[in-house]
Scaffold this active site. Structure first.
Site, short mmCIF file in Angstrom:
data_model
loop_
_atom_site.label_atom_id
_atom_site.label_comp_id
_atom_site.label_asym_id
_atom_site.label_seq_id
_atom_site.Cartn_x
_atom_site.Cartn_y
_atom_site.Cartn_z
N TYR A 1 0.86 -1.18 0.00
CA TYR A 1 0.00 0.00 0.00
C TYR A 1 0.89 1.22 0.00
CZ TYR A 1 -3.78 3.06 1.78
OH TYR A 1 -4.72 4.05 1.96
N TYR B 1 -12.11 -4.37 6.84
CA TYR B 1 -10.80 -4.07 7.43
C TYR B 1 -10.93 -3.00 8.51
CZ TYR B 1 -6.07 -2.36 8.05
OH TYR B 1 -4.89 -1.97 8.61
N HIS B 2 -11.53 -1.87 8.16
CA HIS B 2 -11.58 -0.75 9.08
C HIS B 2 -12.57 -0.97 10.21
CE1 HIS B 2 -9.91 0.90 5.32
NE2 HIS B 2 -9.09 1.48 6.16
N LYS C 1 -10.88 16.82 16.69
CA LYS C 1 -10.24 16.18 15.53
C LYS C 1 -10.07 17.24 14.44
CE LYS C 1 -9.68 12.43 14.40
NZ LYS C 1 -8.38 11.70 14.31
N ASP D 1 -8.34 14.22 8.97
CA ASP D 1 -8.11 12.88 9.51
C ASP D 1 -9.42 12.33 10.09
OD1 ASP D 1 -7.15 10.59 10.79
OD2 ASP D 1 -6.53 11.73 12.56
N HIS E 1 -9.75 9.06 11.14
CA HIS E 1 -9.51 7.92 12.03
C HIS E 1 -9.80 8.36 13.46
CE1 HIS E 1 -7.34 6.34 8.51
NE2 HIS E 1 -7.62 5.16 9.03
#
Length: 675
Positions: A23, A183-184, A549, A553, A555
């Site tokens: 990646y 995945y996340h 935040k 971003d 996440h």
């Protein structure tokens, strides 16, 4: 018979190995192109493109929202010229390319197709499209739940996905238009049962949308199902992960056969790629990450009947910062040793007939079916997103995992057990053990946009974007208008901005308010609660913590866990979710009269965004409000932030959330000159 005349050992023929990717993408399209060609020369068999956050969220580099984010977690691609640079000397009609892109997936696919057409002037656009192979992630539902790079509301996002699927089935038959991405979900705390259930609920929502759109004939619907792929996570509990993958195979076969009537077994096959777990990679003793990555890879390769079609591995130092080319090569070699040196690919499924494996698979299937039924009873995945149900379940599951680690119930070697270590030569020079993003990338990308706009036919762009807006107001497939805009020279920000005007934007539920805290009444949390209460009384009210935040971003897992634990510790918590400007954070801090501002940044933009918040507080007359920062922050940057006024910096090695809460109390007391 001489030694030379002896026959070679007769060994079974090996299966074809999975596609091997790393990646990658950073700084500029030219630098990323050099990295891609270098990796391909080392035996990598496919590309996996990481885009920067402005590209993922539909902003050009010169947007105020892009400040500090350009080229940090991937490559900026604001227009067709940069897409050309990205794939220079890489023949797209013979390449398999995976693009980790969601909200702007249609736009990126359009530019990719146009570049492929330019590389093959002797072929028609239709002939080029028929040869393209690869994947666009294009799973927006998990973005609302975990990664935060959504743009449009769910209804309109599903329309874009449905339009892309219909277009590729008819025009790019070798393309996977969506990579339903569990995945996340695991990164956000999902248990194996939740990962199975929520990913499959997403698939159901997407397939139902395509069917309802009427863009694909009933006779062709099997082709839609056959092009659905998945992107999964594999954790270090590799036996459980193996069983999870076998459960995915069983459930997907069942859903596609019973719900959608797919008769061809090939079209019901569970096709997936994988990146193994980054959540479990540690900053402490990072060399241990190599063992973890190998174990995680085994979970998706050992079982032939549930083997990944493509694998990309993180690098050992991703918890420290951006991996270098050598680190990525090491991860690629892990795959090559397993595929080419071991005998794994010579055998049928080695787990068939195992009663242990069968029992665990049955348990996971049963649990996932029950959760799928629960979500479907709510109205499906979109309803479960909008209500906040799935997000709250993930935040609660993640909180439970954090509690197990902090209590020592779940052992992380080098973190909460076996912490004694010899000095590591890998990290003797910590700043040299990672690659630093090019500080000139943002200005370079801004200049690129300016130059691009100066040479294009402006009226052609205006007309193309007007046609896109008109099409968006109706019901026609938006891929055609998007291709016209790409060929005219529109930018990523202009394409997304046009659709923002028609569709509007969306803020997903944070999941914090309804999440179940698990801190309990242990001695450590009880002591912190008492300090929070006592300090609040000394200052004349309950302690208020703002968790912010800034930037693009998305996440938010760490920020959410800090917010939940702070609430458990007795703080009044102000948390407004992701994608805030420094000005919005400062405004909220002043309006809520908070005692501390905590900033969470994992994209590498801390050196731009944190000083902006500090300056904003000074300008607002709130310079006395202490600021703490958490994220993947190199030691040298942490020192610079503290020199600029940050009270404390926390990185992944600081895993004790309750201990961090105590540190926040210390910071507040110091700011008010309390003993």
């Amino acid at each position: 018979m001489t030694e030379m005349e002896r026959p070679l050992v007769d060994r079974p023929e090996k299966d074809r190995p999975w596609v091997m990717r790393t990646y990658a993408g950073h700084s500029t399209a030219q630098a990323s192109n050099e990295l891609y060609r270098n990796n391909l020369s080392k035996g990598q068999t496919g590309l996996s493109v990481a885009f920067d956050l402005p590209t993922q969220t539909g902003y050009d580099p010169d947007s105020v929202m892009s400040t500090g984010e350009v080229g940090k977690v991937g490559v900026p691609v604001p227009h067709l010229g940069e897409m050309r640079h990205l794939f220079d000397d890489i023949p797209l009609t013979s390449m398999n390319t995976s693009m980790t892109i969601n909200a702007t997936a249609m736009w990126m696919l359009a530019m990719y197709q146009v570049v492929a057409e330019e590389q093959n002037p002797d072929l028609t656009a239709e002939e080029v499209a028929a040869q393209l192979a690869g994947t666009t992630q294009n799973d927006i539902i998990k973005e609302y739940l975990s990664r935060g790079t959504y743009v449009f509301p769910p209804e309109h996002s599903l329309r874009l996905i449905s339009d892309m699927i219909a277009y590729t089935v008819h025009q790019i038959p070798k393309w996977n238009p969506i990579n339903i991405c569990s995945y996340h979900l695991q990164e956000a705390g999902a248990t194996p049962t939740q990962e199975l259930a929520y990913a499959l609920c997403t698939a159901i929502a997407v397939l139902d949308q395509v069917k309802a759109s009427g863009q694909v004939a009933e006779d062709d619907f099997e082709k839609v199902v056959g092009r659905i792929s998945f992107f999964v996570n594999a954790g270090v509990r590799f036996v459980e992960e193996t069983c999870k993958m076998r459960a995915f195979v069983e459930l997907w076969d069942e859903i596609t056969r019973e719900r959608y009537g797919v008769q061809d077994p090939k079209m019901r096959r569970f096709r997936y790629g994988v990146q193994v777990n980054s959540l479990g990679l540690t900053e402490a003793q990072p060399e241990n990450n190599v063992q973890r990555i190998v174990l995680e890879m085994l979970g998706v390769t050992l079982s032939k009947n549930a083997r990944a079609r493509a694998v990309q591995l993180p690098a050992w130092n991703e918890a420290l910062g951006l991996p270098r080319p050598w680190d990525q090569q090491w991860s690629l070699r892990l795959q090559q040793v397993l595929a080419f040196e071991s005998d794994l690919l010579e055998y049928e499924d080695i787990f068939d007939g195992s009663t242990v494996i069968a029992a665990k698979v049955a348990e996971l299937v049963e649990g996932a079916r029950a959760e799928i039924d629960r979500v479907q009873a709510m109205g499906g995945a979109i309803a479960a997103v909008e209500s906040g149900y799935m997000k709250e379940e993930l935040v609660s599951a993640h909180a439970a995992r954090r509690a197990r680690i902090e209590s020592g119930q779940e052992i992380i070697v080098g973190v909460n057990k076996y912490e004694t270590t010899e000095p590591s030569p890998l990290t003797a020079d910590v700043d040299g053990a990672i690659m630093m993003a090019d500080p000139r990338a943002e200005q370079s990308a801004r200049d690129s946009v300016t130059e691009w706009k100066a040479q294009r036919d402006e009226q052609q762009v205006v007309d193309a974007l007007a046609a896109l807006a008109e099409a968006a107001k109706g019901s026609e497939n938006l891929m055609a208008a998007t291709l016209v805009a790409a060929r005219a020279g529109a930018t990523t920000g202009e394409w997304a901005g046009t659709l923002r005007e028609v569709f509007g934007e969306f803020r997903a539920p944070t999941g914090v308010s309804g999440a179940v805290g698990v801190a309990g009444a242990g001695a450590e949390i009880t002591a912190v609660r008492e300090r929070v209460r006592a300090t609040g009384e000394e200052l004349g009210g309950r302690l208020r913590l703002l968790v912010g935040k800034p930037g693009l971003d998305g996440h938010s897992n760490g920020a959410e866990q800090v917010a939940v634990r702070a609430r458990d510790a007795g703080f009044e918590v102000v948390y407004q979710g992701i994608r805030l400007t420094p000005e919005q954070i400062v405004s909220a801090a002043v309006a809520e009269d908070v005692h501390c501002v905590g900033l969470s940044i994992l994209s590498g933009s801390h050196m731009e965004l944190v000083p902006a918040v500090l300056q904003g507080l000074r300008d607002a007359g709130a310079a006395d409000v202490p600021v703490i920062v958490g994220g993947i922050i190199p030691d040298s940057d942490a020192r610079r932030l503290k020199e600029q006024g940050v009270a404390a910096v926390y990185t992944p090695k600081d895993f004790g959330l309750t201990e961090i809460m105590g540190g926040i109390v210390d910071v507040i007391r110091a700011a008010h000159d309390l003993d």
